[in-house]
Design a protein around this motif. Sequence first.
Motif, PDB file in Angstrom:
ATOM      1  N   ASP A  96     -23.946 -46.121 -48.238  1.00 31.80           N
ATOM      2  CA  ASP A  96     -23.074 -47.011 -47.453  1.00 31.80           C
ATOM      3  C   ASP A  96     -22.645 -46.263 -46.194  1.00 31.80           C
ATOM      4  O   ASP A  96     -22.494 -45.034 -46.212  1.00 31.80           O
ATOM      5  CB  ASP A  96     -21.823 -47.399 -48.262  1.00 31.80           C
ATOM      6  CG  ASP A  96     -22.142 -48.466 -49.315  1.00 31.80           C
ATOM      7  OD1 ASP A  96     -23.334 -48.837 -49.426  1.00 31.80           O
ATOM      8  OD2 ASP A  96     -21.218 -48.897 -50.022  1.00 31.80           O
ATOM      9  N   ASP A  98     -19.898 -45.814 -44.648  1.00 33.26           N
ATOM     10  CA  ASP A  98     -18.729 -44.921 -44.689  1.00 33.26           C
ATOM     11  C   ASP A  98     -19.061 -43.624 -45.426  1.00 33.26           C
ATOM     12  O   ASP A  98     -18.570 -42.553 -45.073  1.00 33.26           O
ATOM     13  CB  ASP A  98     -17.503 -45.627 -45.292  1.00 33.26           C
ATOM     14  CG  ASP A  98     -17.802 -46.252 -46.639  1.00 33.26           C
ATOM     15  OD1 ASP A  98     -18.977 -46.570 -46.919  1.00 33.26           O
ATOM     16  OD2 ASP A  98     -16.852 -46.410 -47.433  1.00 33.26           O
ATOM     17  N   HIS A  99     -19.931 -43.706 -46.427  1.00 36.98           N
ATOM     18  CA  HIS A  99     -20.348 -42.465 -47.117  1.00 36.98           C
ATOM     19  C   HIS A  99     -21.183 -41.584 -46.198  1.00 36.98           C
ATOM     20  O   HIS A  99     -21.035 -40.365 -46.174  1.00 36.98           O
ATOM     21  CB  HIS A  99     -21.151 -42.788 -48.383  1.00 36.98           C
ATOM     22  CG  HIS A  99     -20.315 -43.349 -49.480  1.00 36.98           C
ATOM     23  ND1 HIS A  99     -20.839 -43.900 -50.619  1.00 36.98           N
ATOM     24  CD2 HIS A  99     -18.969 -43.456 -49.601  1.00 36.98           C
ATOM     25  CE1 HIS A  99     -19.859 -44.330 -51.399  1.00 36.98           C
ATOM     26  NE2 HIS A  99     -18.719 -44.069 -50.799  1.00 36.98           N
ATOM     27  N   GLN A 101     -21.041 -41.171 -43.144  1.00 33.78           N
ATOM     28  CA  GLN A 101     -20.227 -40.467 -42.134  1.00 33.78           C
ATOM     29  C   GLN A 101     -19.469 -39.278 -42.695  1.00 33.78           C
ATOM     30  O   GLN A 101     -18.911 -38.489 -41.948  1.00 33.78           O
ATOM     31  CB  GLN A 101     -19.217 -41.441 -41.513  1.00 33.78           C
ATOM     32  CG  GLN A 101     -19.894 -42.462 -40.648  1.00 33.78           C
ATOM     33  CD  GLN A 101     -18.907 -43.507 -40.151  1.00 33.78           C
ATOM     34  OE1 GLN A 101     -18.097 -43.248 -39.281  1.00 33.78           O
ATOM     35  NE2 GLN A 101     -18.987 -44.692 -40.716  1.00 33.78           N
ATOM     36  N   LYS A 102     -19.461 -39.188 -44.063  1.00 32.47           N
ATOM     37  CA  LYS A 102     -18.655 -38.106 -44.660  1.00 32.47           C
ATOM     38  C   LYS A 102     -19.504 -37.049 -45.350  1.00 32.47           C
ATOM     39  O   LYS A 102     -18.966 -36.101 -45.927  1.00 32.47           O
ATOM     40  CB  LYS A 102     -17.692 -38.715 -45.682  1.00 32.47           C
ATOM     41  CG  LYS A 102     -16.613 -39.569 -45.043  1.00 32.47           C
ATOM     42  CD  LYS A 102     -15.473 -39.840 -46.021  1.00 32.47           C
ATOM     43  CE  LYS A 102     -14.644 -41.037 -45.589  1.00 32.47           C
ATOM     44  NZ  LYS A 102     -14.883 -42.215 -46.423  1.00 32.47           N
ATOM     45  N   HIS A 129     -24.147 -38.547 -39.997  1.00 35.71           N
ATOM     46  CA  HIS A 129     -22.847 -39.027 -39.507  1.00 35.71           C
ATOM     47  C   HIS A 129     -23.042 -40.015 -38.358  1.00 35.71           C
ATOM     48  O   HIS A 129     -22.430 -41.074 -38.320  1.00 35.71           O
ATOM     49  CB  HIS A 129     -21.991 -37.848 -39.016  1.00 35.71           C
ATOM     50  CG  HIS A 129     -21.560 -36.913 -40.117  1.00 35.71           C
ATOM     51  ND1 HIS A 129     -20.776 -35.815 -39.908  1.00 35.71           N
ATOM     52  CD2 HIS A 129     -21.808 -36.915 -41.452  1.00 35.71           C
ATOM     53  CE1 HIS A 129     -20.554 -35.178 -41.054  1.00 35.71           C
ATOM     54  NE2 HIS A 129     -21.187 -35.828 -42.006  1.00 35.71           N
ATOM     55  N   GLY A 132     -24.419 -43.326 -39.657  1.00 38.54           N
ATOM     56  CA  GLY A 132     -23.368 -44.050 -40.384  1.00 38.54           C
ATOM     57  C   GLY A 132     -22.398 -44.697 -39.407  1.00 38.54           C
ATOM     58  O   GLY A 132     -22.039 -45.873 -39.539  1.00 38.54           O
ATOM     59  N   PHE A 133     -22.036 -43.947 -38.385  1.00 38.22           N
ATOM     60  CA  PHE A 133     -21.080 -44.439 -37.385  1.00 38.22           C
ATOM     61  C   PHE A 133     -21.655 -45.642 -36.630  1.00 38.22           C
ATOM     62  O   PHE A 133     -21.013 -46.680 -36.482  1.00 38.22           O
ATOM     63  CB  PHE A 133     -20.730 -43.299 -36.415  1.00 38.22           C
ATOM     64  CG  PHE A 133     -19.817 -43.698 -35.304  1.00 38.22           C
ATOM     65  CD1 PHE A 133     -18.451 -43.845 -35.526  1.00 38.22           C
ATOM     66  CD2 PHE A 133     -20.312 -43.944 -34.027  1.00 38.22           C
ATOM     67  CE1 PHE A 133     -17.599 -44.226 -34.495  1.00 38.22           C
ATOM     68  CE2 PHE A 133     -19.471 -44.321 -32.998  1.00 38.22           C
ATOM     69  CZ  PHE A 133     -18.110 -44.466 -33.236  1.00 38.22           C
ATOM     70  N   GLU A 136     -21.971 -48.767 -38.795  1.00 43.87           N
ATOM     71  CA  GLU A 136     -20.683 -49.413 -39.013  1.00 43.87           C
ATOM     72  C   GLU A 136     -20.199 -50.119 -37.741  1.00 43.87           C
ATOM     73  O   GLU A 136     -19.760 -51.258 -37.778  1.00 43.87           O
ATOM     74  CB  GLU A 136     -19.662 -48.361 -39.443  1.00 43.87           C
ATOM     75  CG  GLU A 136     -18.373 -48.977 -39.939  1.00 43.87           C
ATOM     76  CD  GLU A 136     -17.563 -47.964 -40.729  1.00 43.87           C
ATOM     77  OE1 GLU A 136     -18.044 -47.492 -41.774  1.00 43.87           O
ATOM     78  OE2 GLU A 136     -16.453 -47.637 -40.270  1.00 43.87           O
ATOM     79  N   ARG A 137     -20.347 -49.433 -36.613  1.00 45.53           N
ATOM     80  CA  ARG A 137     -19.831 -49.971 -35.356  1.00 45.53           C
ATOM     81  C   ARG A 137     -20.568 -51.238 -34.925  1.00 45.53           C
ATOM     82  O   ARG A 137     -19.979 -52.195 -34.497  1.00 45.53           O
ATOM     83  CB  ARG A 137     -19.961 -48.912 -34.255  1.00 45.53           C
ATOM     84  CG  ARG A 137     -19.402 -49.398 -32.930  1.00 45.53           C
ATOM     85  CD  ARG A 137     -19.266 -48.301 -31.932  1.00 45.53           C
ATOM     86  NE  ARG A 137     -20.557 -47.883 -31.412  1.00 45.53           N
ATOM     87  CZ  ARG A 137     -20.712 -47.190 -30.305  1.00 45.53           C
ATOM     88  NH1 ARG A 137     -19.661 -46.810 -29.628  1.00 45.53           N
ATOM     89  NH2 ARG A 137     -21.904 -46.842 -29.886  1.00 45.53           N
ATOM     90  N   GLY A 141     -22.453 -52.067 -40.979  1.00 48.93           N
ATOM     91  CA  GLY A 141     -22.769 -51.009 -41.954  1.00 48.93           C
ATOM     92  C   GLY A 141     -24.166 -51.103 -42.534  1.00 48.93           C
ATOM     93  O   GLY A 141     -24.563 -50.258 -43.336  1.00 48.93           O
TER      94      GLY A 141
END
Length: 302
Positions: A96, A98-99, A101-102, A129, A132-133, A136-137, A141
Amino acid sequence: MDQVKATTAFVANSSSHVVVDSAGIEKAVENIQGKIPKIEWDFEGIHYFDNGPLTVQYLFVLDTLNFCFWPDKKLSYDDLASGLKEALENDKSVFDADHLQKFTGLQLRNLLKWPRPLPLEDERIRLLHEVGFELERSFGGKASNLVQSCGRSAAKLVATIASFRDHSVYKGHQIFLYKRAQIFAADLYGAFKGQGYGEFNDISSITIFADYIVPAMLWKLGVLKYSSALASIIESNKEIASGSEEEVELRACSIYAVEKMRDLISVKLGKQVLSVELDLWLWAYGVQNPSLPHHRTLSIYY
Ligand SMILES: Nc1nc2c(c(CN[C@H]3C=C[C@H](O)[C@@H]3O)cn2[C@@H]2O[C@H](COP(=O)(O)O)[C@@H](O)[C@H]2O)c(=O)[nH]1
């Protein structure tokens, strides 16, 4: 991908270290005898596939990380693909946005069950990262939304993810190679068998994916010839700098040579073949021949 075709042709016509040999192309095409061996996508049995959007997310993450395996003698592309597949089977949310990005280096290593740092691990994490960013943006996502936004055009897809910025400046000219961006389109086409997320009206515009296996195969077939200095660098596994003339020529001449092979197949055999098909054939043979010497460049592009 007119940009890729035009700029790599410029390199092939100005090259000093690599020669595209027309007699070699004629011979290779003659040997094919109209039968390009058909290689199935996932002939290795390593990939995740569920015929839906999660497969698209998997392929996008895979191609985000699809570069530079050789510095670790044991690591191969298969380890990456099968590791990501297993991770996704255990946890459907693992990729996902958000994952992504981390992620940390240690997490990625653990996920792939790799006992030591991956080659260019920091770059791999930075790219996860970034992807992912951006997902999402701009795409809720989901990589599947990104693909759908391209309206069945592989060229548009490649342009959209040109954030996989794979280009170089060669003799003052910008050269576009776009390996990971194009391979993502080809992976979709192959995995979904040209349907659904893999349906593209312009798949023939995609060129081969200039990595370190296909040039080695073209050299073995006699399609590429190297200067003696370059041949000895490759044979002795000496590193070639990213963006150097030698490196750009190896990659660009490979793309150009395969486009020439396509033209000749069309003229001589009356068959229209895709670069995607020629690439998979060349790559599958090359990768199964580990004694084939290949060039070594530390690169996030391939
Ligand atoms: N030109 C081209 N290069 C490709 C692939 C693929 C895999 N494509 C999938 C598509 C269908 C199949 O089922 C495959 O699973 C990987 N590579 C490149 O190879 C290198 C890895 O080598 P080694 O270190 O020995 O594992 C590395 O640069 C990697 O980026 C391809 O298709 N074409």
